[in-house]
Design an enzyme around this catalytic site. Structure first.
Site, PDB file in Angstrom:
ATOM      1  NE  ARG A 147      -3.083   2.219  12.482  1.00 19.83           N
ATOM      2  CZ  ARG A 147      -3.737   2.234  11.349  1.00 19.83           C
ATOM      3  NH1 ARG A 147      -4.946   1.751  11.282  1.00 19.83           N
ATOM      4  NH2 ARG A 147      -3.176   2.714  10.254  1.00 19.83           N
ATOM      5  CD  GLU A 169      -3.036   1.322  -3.284  1.00 25.22           C
ATOM      6  OE1 GLU A 169      -3.254   1.569  -2.090  1.00 25.22           O
ATOM      7  OE2 GLU A 169      -3.906   1.059  -4.128  1.00 25.22           O
TER       8      GLU A 169
HETATM    9  P1  AMP Z   1      -0.016  -2.741   3.050  1.00 23.44           P
HETATM   10  O1  AMP Z   1       1.440  -2.397   2.979  1.00 23.44           O
HETATM   11  O2  AMP Z   1      -0.787  -2.270   1.842  1.00 23.44           O
HETATM   12  O3  AMP Z   1      -0.256  -4.206   3.343  1.00 23.44           O
HETATM   13  O4  AMP Z   1      -0.646  -1.897   4.250  1.00 23.44           O
HETATM   14  C1  AMP Z   1      -0.436  -2.292   5.570  1.00 23.44           C
HETATM   15  C2  AMP Z   1      -0.276  -1.107   6.488  1.00 23.44           C
HETATM   16  O5  AMP Z   1      -1.111  -0.005   6.160  1.00 23.44           O
HETATM   17  C3  AMP Z   1      -0.658  -1.535   7.895  1.00 23.44           C
HETATM   18  O6  AMP Z   1       0.415  -1.138   8.741  1.00 23.44           O
HETATM   19  C4  AMP Z   1      -1.955  -0.820   8.209  1.00 23.44           C
HETATM   20  O7  AMP Z   1      -1.845  -0.141   9.443  1.00 23.44           O
HETATM   21  C5  AMP Z   1      -2.177   0.172   7.081  1.00 23.44           C
HETATM   22  N1  AMP Z   1      -3.441  -0.071   6.322  1.00 23.44           N
HETATM   23  C6  AMP Z   1      -3.518  -0.487   5.035  1.00 23.44           C
HETATM   24  N2  AMP Z   1      -4.783  -0.580   4.629  1.00 23.44           N
HETATM   25  C7  AMP Z   1      -5.547  -0.215   5.686  1.00 23.44           C
HETATM   26  C8  AMP Z   1      -6.979  -0.121   5.902  1.00 23.44           C
HETATM   27  N3  AMP Z   1      -7.866  -0.408   4.950  1.00 23.44           N
HETATM   28  N4  AMP Z   1      -7.407   0.272   7.125  1.00 23.44           N
HETATM   29  C9  AMP Z   1      -6.513   0.559   8.099  1.00 23.44           C
HETATM   30  N5  AMP Z   1      -5.175   0.496   7.948  1.00 23.44           N
HETATM   31  C10 AMP Z   1      -4.690   0.109   6.765  1.00 23.44           C
END
Ligand code: AMP
Length: 170
Positions: free
Chosen positions: A57, A94
């Site tokens: 995205r 995670e």
């Molecule tokens: P992170 O690595 O935990 O910062 O997660 C970021 C990636 O996961 C991004 O590329 C988002 O597209 C997806 N993502 C993580 N959490 C969400 C959420 N609550 N809603 C939608 N997409 C998420």
């Protein structure tokens, strides 16, 4: 226009405890999408040489920003999507591991701005920054459309920069 009205929240999806943010209403509305891209462009301090979008995205925002700035775009792809030669990095989610891949910089030190849709734990953006540095790019800024501010503590990337965001949500 309040862009927050065009972001849906889905509780406990895709798993319990996750509040999923759906940007489909933003993309369905040309005014909202255009304002989102303008807002992110306004966060850019100096025009970089390229925009680097994170699969998948992140591409939606990165490609539109690159087109507006009239500069090239770079794909940071998930594992197994990019043909060789390429450079990759593994990083922890995670649960389990994930992988990002990129093409090596044609000119060492090419200045880029990293773009993703959402910052949650920050793991993806941190790995993306490390990978770009490993591949010979200079990461000048890191921007996301939405920062889920309650999911993480303050995030500083390995080169000392902070991630900036257009919208902050709980
Ligand atoms: P992170 O690595 O935990 O910062 O997660 C970021 C990636 O996961 C991004 O590329 C988002 O597209 C997806 N993502 C993580 N959490 C969400 C959420 N609550 N809603 C939608 N997409 C998420």
């Amino acid at each position: 226009m309040d862009l927050k009205n065009y972001i849906d929240s889905i509780e406990d999806w895709p798993q319990e405890g996750i509040n999923f943010k759906d940007i489909s209403p933003i993309l369905a509305n040309p005014e909202a999408y255009s304002e989102s891209i303008s807002g992110m462009c306004n966060l850019i301090n100096h025009k970089p040489e390229m925009i680097a979008g994170i699969d998948a995205r992140g591409f939606i925002f990165a490609s539109a920003i690159a087109e507006r700035l009239n500069i090239g775009m770079l794909l940071l792809r998930k594992g197994g999507k990019l043909p060789p030669p390429k450079i990759d990095i593994q990083y922890e989610l995670e649960y389990g591991l994930d992988q990002l891949e990129i093409k090596e910089a044609q000119t060492k030190g090419t200045e880029i701005i990293l773009i993703d849709d959402i910052l949650a734990t920050g793991g993806t953006m941190s790995a993306a920054c490390d990978l770009c540095i490993k591949a010979g790019y200079t990461v000048k800024q890191a921007l996301v459309f939405i920062d889920l501010v309650n999911v993480h503590e303050e995030i500083t990337l390995s080169n000392g920069i902070k991630v900036e965001s257009l919208i902050q949500l709980d």
